[in-house]
Design an enzyme around this catalytic site. Sequence first.
Site, PDB file in Angstrom:
ATOM      1  N   TYR B 172       0.836  -1.193   0.000  1.00 35.67           N
ATOM      2  CA  TYR B 172       0.000   0.000   0.000  1.00 35.67           C
ATOM      3  C   TYR B 172       0.880   1.255   0.000  1.00 35.67           C
ATOM      4  CZ  TYR B 172      -3.758  -3.311   0.925  1.00 35.67           C
ATOM      5  OH  TYR B 172      -4.641  -4.351   0.830  1.00 35.67           O
ATOM      6  N   CYS B 347     -13.441 -16.217   3.887  1.00 34.75           N
ATOM      7  CA  CYS B 347     -12.912 -14.953   4.406  1.00 34.75           C
ATOM      8  C   CYS B 347     -12.418 -14.111   3.236  1.00 34.75           C
ATOM      9  CB  CYS B 347     -11.858 -15.186   5.474  1.00 34.75           C
ATOM     10  SG  CYS B 347     -10.539 -16.285   5.018  1.00 34.75           S
TER      11      CYS B 347
HETATM   12  C1  LIG Z   1     -10.614 -11.287   5.340  1.00 37.21           C
HETATM   13  C2  LIG Z   1      -9.264 -10.717   5.539  1.00 37.21           C
HETATM   14  C3  LIG Z   1      -9.093  -9.339   5.562  1.00 37.21           C
HETATM   15  C4  LIG Z   1      -7.830  -8.796   5.783  1.00 37.21           C
HETATM   16  N1  LIG Z   1      -7.679  -7.434   5.868  1.00 37.21           N
HETATM   17  C5  LIG Z   1      -6.489  -6.922   6.299  1.00 37.21           C
HETATM   18  C6  LIG Z   1      -6.374  -5.564   6.646  1.00 37.21           C
HETATM   19  O1  LIG Z   1      -7.329  -4.815   6.582  1.00 37.21           O
HETATM   20  N2  LIG Z   1      -5.168  -5.121   7.085  1.00 37.21           N
HETATM   21  C7  LIG Z   1      -4.095  -5.947   7.216  1.00 37.21           C
HETATM   22  O2  LIG Z   1      -3.032  -5.504   7.620  1.00 37.21           O
HETATM   23  N3  LIG Z   1      -4.190  -7.244   6.908  1.00 37.21           N
HETATM   24  C8  LIG Z   1      -5.363  -7.752   6.463  1.00 37.21           C
HETATM   25  N4  LIG Z   1      -5.469  -9.097   6.233  1.00 37.21           N
HETATM   26  C9  LIG Z   1      -4.323  -9.950   6.465  1.00 37.21           C
HETATM   27  C10 LIG Z   1      -4.373 -10.458   7.896  1.00 37.21           C
HETATM   28  O3  LIG Z   1      -4.146  -9.405   8.794  1.00 37.21           O
HETATM   29  C11 LIG Z   1      -3.339 -11.542   8.163  1.00 37.21           C
HETATM   30  O4  LIG Z   1      -2.075 -11.026   7.925  1.00 37.21           O
HETATM   31  C12 LIG Z   1      -3.537 -12.748   7.288  1.00 37.21           C
HETATM   32  O5  LIG Z   1      -4.841 -13.225   7.430  1.00 37.21           O
HETATM   33  C13 LIG Z   1      -2.545 -13.846   7.647  1.00 37.21           C
HETATM   34  O6  LIG Z   1      -2.533 -14.124   9.006  1.00 37.21           O
HETATM   35  P1  LIG Z   1      -3.340 -15.383   9.634  1.00 37.21           P
HETATM   36  O7  LIG Z   1      -2.837 -16.593   8.938  1.00 37.21           O
HETATM   37  O8  LIG Z   1      -3.057 -15.324  11.089  1.00 37.21           O
HETATM   38  O9  LIG Z   1      -4.777 -15.138   9.316  1.00 37.21           O
HETATM   39  C14 LIG Z   1      -6.726  -9.645   5.967  1.00 37.21           C
HETATM   40  C15 LIG Z   1      -6.917 -11.025   5.936  1.00 37.21           C
HETATM   41  C16 LIG Z   1      -8.152 -11.566   5.721  1.00 37.21           C
HETATM   42  C17 LIG Z   1      -8.312 -13.053   5.692  1.00 37.21           C
HETATM   43  S1  SF4 Z   2     -11.003 -21.811   7.608  1.00 34.36           S
HETATM   44 FE1  SF4 Z   2      -9.599 -20.092   7.734  1.00 34.36          FE
HETATM   45  S2  SF4 Z   2      -9.138 -19.599   5.617  1.00 34.36           S
HETATM   46 FE2  SF4 Z   2     -11.002 -20.881   5.584  1.00 34.36          FE
HETATM   47  S3  SF4 Z   2     -12.663 -19.426   5.655  1.00 34.36           S
HETATM   48 FE3  SF4 Z   2     -12.236 -19.940   7.778  1.00 34.36          FE
HETATM   49  S4  SF4 Z   2     -10.802 -18.370   8.428  1.00 34.36           S
HETATM   50 FE4  SF4 Z   2     -10.854 -18.282   6.191  1.00 34.36          FE
END
Ligand SMILES: Cc1cc2nc3c(=O)[nH]c(=O)nc-3n(C[C@H](O)[C@H](O)[C@H](O)COP(=O)(O)O)c2cc1C
Ligand code: SF4
Lengths: 289, 644
Positions: B172, B347
């Site tokens: 960004y 998601c």
């Molecule tokens: C639905 C969704 C929306 C997201 N929106 C943002 C956001 O607004 N800002 C951001 O920094 N990361 C955003 N991300 C990335 C998440 O913050 C995170 O880095 C990503 O899901 C990977 O981490 P996790 O495996 O713990 O979910 C988003 C991720 C998902 C799945």
């Molecule tokens: S299982 Fe994880 S990756 Fe799949 S929809 Fe739910 S939160 Fe998103």
Amino acid sequence: MLAVVLLKKAVFLSESALRPQPVQGLLATRRPFIGAHDLAALHHALSLREQAAVSRVAAITAGGSEADVILCQAYALGADEVFRVPWEGDAGLTDASPVGRVLAGVLAGLPAGVVFCGHLSPDSGRGLVPYVVAQSLGWPLVTRAVKVQMTPDLPHLRIHRDVGRGNREVVECPLPAVVTAVRYPSGWRYPKCARLLAFRRRNVPTLSPPSSPGMPSEKRWLADMEMTRARPRPKKIFTPDENLSAAERMKMIVSGGLKAKKGKVVDGSGADAASKVYEVLVECGYAPK
Amino acid sequence: MMFPRLFTPLTIKGVTIRNRIIATGHLTHFASTDGLVTQRLIDYHVARAKGGIGLIITESMAIHPSTAQSQYTIRLYDRQVLPGLRELTSQIKAYGAAVFCQLHHMGREMTSVDTMRPVVAPSALMDPLKREVPHELSKAEIRELVEAYATCTAHAREAGYDGVEVHCAHGYLIQEFLSPLTNHREDEYGGSFEGRLRFAREVIRAVKGAAGQMVVGIRIDGDEFVDGGLSLEDVQEIVVALVAEGLDYVGLSVGHDLNYPPIFPSMDFPLGCFVYLASAIKRLVDVPVYTSHRINDPALAERILEEGHADLVAMTRATLADPELPNKAKEGDVDGIRPCVGCLQRCFHRLRLRAPISCLGNPAVGREREFAPLPASQPRKVAVVGGGPAGLEAARVLALRRHHVVLFEQEEELGGMLRLAARVPHRDELMGIARWQILQLKRLGVEVRLGQRASAKDLAPFDAVVLATGAEYGPPSLVVSEQVPHYNTLEALELGEAEVAGKTILVVDRDYHNKALGLAERLAQMGAQVVVATEEAEVGVDLDLVNKMMIWERLRELGVKSISKARFEGANGEDVLVVHEGWERVLRGVGAVVVVDKPKANTLLAREMESQFPEKAVYLAGNCAAPRLTPEAIFDGYRIALEI
Ligand SMILES: Cc1cc2nc3c(=O)[nH]c(=O)nc-3n(C[C@H](O)[C@H](O)[C@H](O)COP(=O)(O)O)c2cc1C
Ligand code: SF4
């Protein structure tokens, strides 16, 4: 406000009556130096001056004229004033308690707001002097400081203490106070050549204690601020080589980081294990055909 | 305690985070189309705060009218949002979680659909994903943006946030200034390292100036993973410089428009695969560091803390999938945690569809109020037929609501279509959902009758019946060449190496999701030369972008080819004539054809029930109602279980 740093003339271990002499002969020069903790103490005093929390820094040592060499080092490192308290005996080893009392007497006659000492000296390593000084003056004593800051509103110091295993305790201490330092913080200070030369042109003033040192002032207490646990050092973790292309790095990550390390897997029955392993060795060029 | 480090509080600048589990900013699309906070958004976060999470970083919010991720983006620059935000933060804090606000400008990585203003960036270089050429920011406009960051920080403070996070990641605006790939400016905001750093510095200074006692942190990509872009070493240098500006924490992330998949890592990425980035930063700075990406298990999070790679562990989708994860981990109830399997189906993919997010395994996401499984006022005897995702979910929620449930499954194993889906390469984690459901049935004491094909008569004694009999694959809907064997999806999954190795196999995608691509990979791995064809604009046209990009990475390596907009015009034995956008192509030596159709709903038992027990309350869940995907099946099961 004046910050005073008490420095001890340290000598190599071979000088110590209490320690064995493992490196005798190797270290024959026996040149006095400032120990690491004392250097840290000096650093804290100088950094308070840089924060404009104290106006001047004075370095004091006890001993004969041979101790001037460490005052020279302190001056070159940035102390504004240096003083020697004449002392005939062994200031650090056997005389810790009387030296402490004499130094306290000297300090009582100075406008000192804070006194820094090294926590332990590298030779005797008993760390008694700061205790005696603090007790004689009736000032609070904070040991094992690693970071010292002046609090914005009160004449208090905020001191981060190393309480072992990497844990840190933060206390606020009213002034005047005695603080012992344990570790040289990051950011090395270098002696300035001009100040080394200037020192040669000076006579080191001596200070003597008044015949009857003042009595301890009213009691002051430390305030516990917080206790933080040690931040563990990161263990080694698989990190792709920066020299690889971005695509290669990503591929390594997606494949679990093992792609480059994965060995060849040979499957089959135990009976032909030896011949299969031999085939692999031939294939890799480790064994002749 | 099972995870002592995970449950050690951490204080950052006076803000105590009760444990080390955090949710990083994630857009939910729960805000209103005017960018205002809704009850739905509050309920969503309150569920996570109640679940015991330490810190919630709420979704990225627009700092200026020139940025909007969608029409559901919260417009932090507009004071109208403040009452709603105040309500949101106070409710989150009431349940003991800390809450930070993410300040966001998308730079060029957006379209102007929602703002109707030119997209802006440091340089007028087209975004490869969004394909709009941005306006190059003037110095006056840069100053205006810096001020906007400060204004929004003041708004966040007024709204009761504990901290703000400056979004410097994901390609960004701020990353666009930092990266030599996207910053081609020749003035003081570009060129050298210091020049590229200037905008970030100015923003952080402005934010610090307006933050007062609030915590100020950043989220930054640890490696751009693009040749010529920022490497880990560059990012280390940037972070050290920015921490010197007085940052209180640093969050590590990865992925951007030139390397999209890691932003939303699918199950193709190993668990915790980007922890090393945080570790490399933590070595250098004294402020707390968080790591994120595919950390879905408290044991892994504990290990990350134990090994000192980070101070906080983001479990964003993990807590999206199961908001109670922290409480369950604290109690040592690891088996009770519903896993995030990294499918992205409900998601990330729903964001792309401009719809509110939810979760494959947790239909209550975004419906916390309506979908609270309250105990049934009148417990009833309910039969569930079919042990696939829909049936399992129905049985689970029914039992949770204290109904007496019997589950019939004709096979000897539960899991249904999920078992098949997990047989495709890199999809095995999907089975994690079924495994969790099965475990919960055991805990809830649901009677499971395996190997029993339920008839209408068997179901007569029950008060209500949920049919989740799934769908079936019939004969292939297309014959390309009479001389070549044709297989449907199920048959293709049964093909062994001996049958496919060395053959050219044509896979026809009439399912439009991941199945054709997954089968292509499986067959190619067994030594076939695979061509995937579709009548649509691309193979797997309905599959989300990340999963598609990831699978194509592997298919390319396996030499799989594709033909889109394909029409099969004829065949001569094993030679098949394909027309693609006016071009004619002969695929020679096609040894087998796999036609990946949509399955057909299995309504046999439903019709039987209707004719024999027309009065009986019968509900259809999942594919037997209409063949769809796993999330819809689970959703059906949950919804129906609430209706009974
Ligand atoms: C639905 C969704 C929306 C997201 N929106 C943002 C956001 O607004 N800002 C951001 O920094 N990361 C955003 N991300 C990335 C998440 O913050 C995170 O880095 C990503 O899901 C990977 O981490 P996790 O495996 O713990 O979910 C988003 C991720 C998902 C799945
Ligand atoms: S299982 Fe994880 S990756 Fe799949 S929809 Fe739910 S939160 Fe998103």
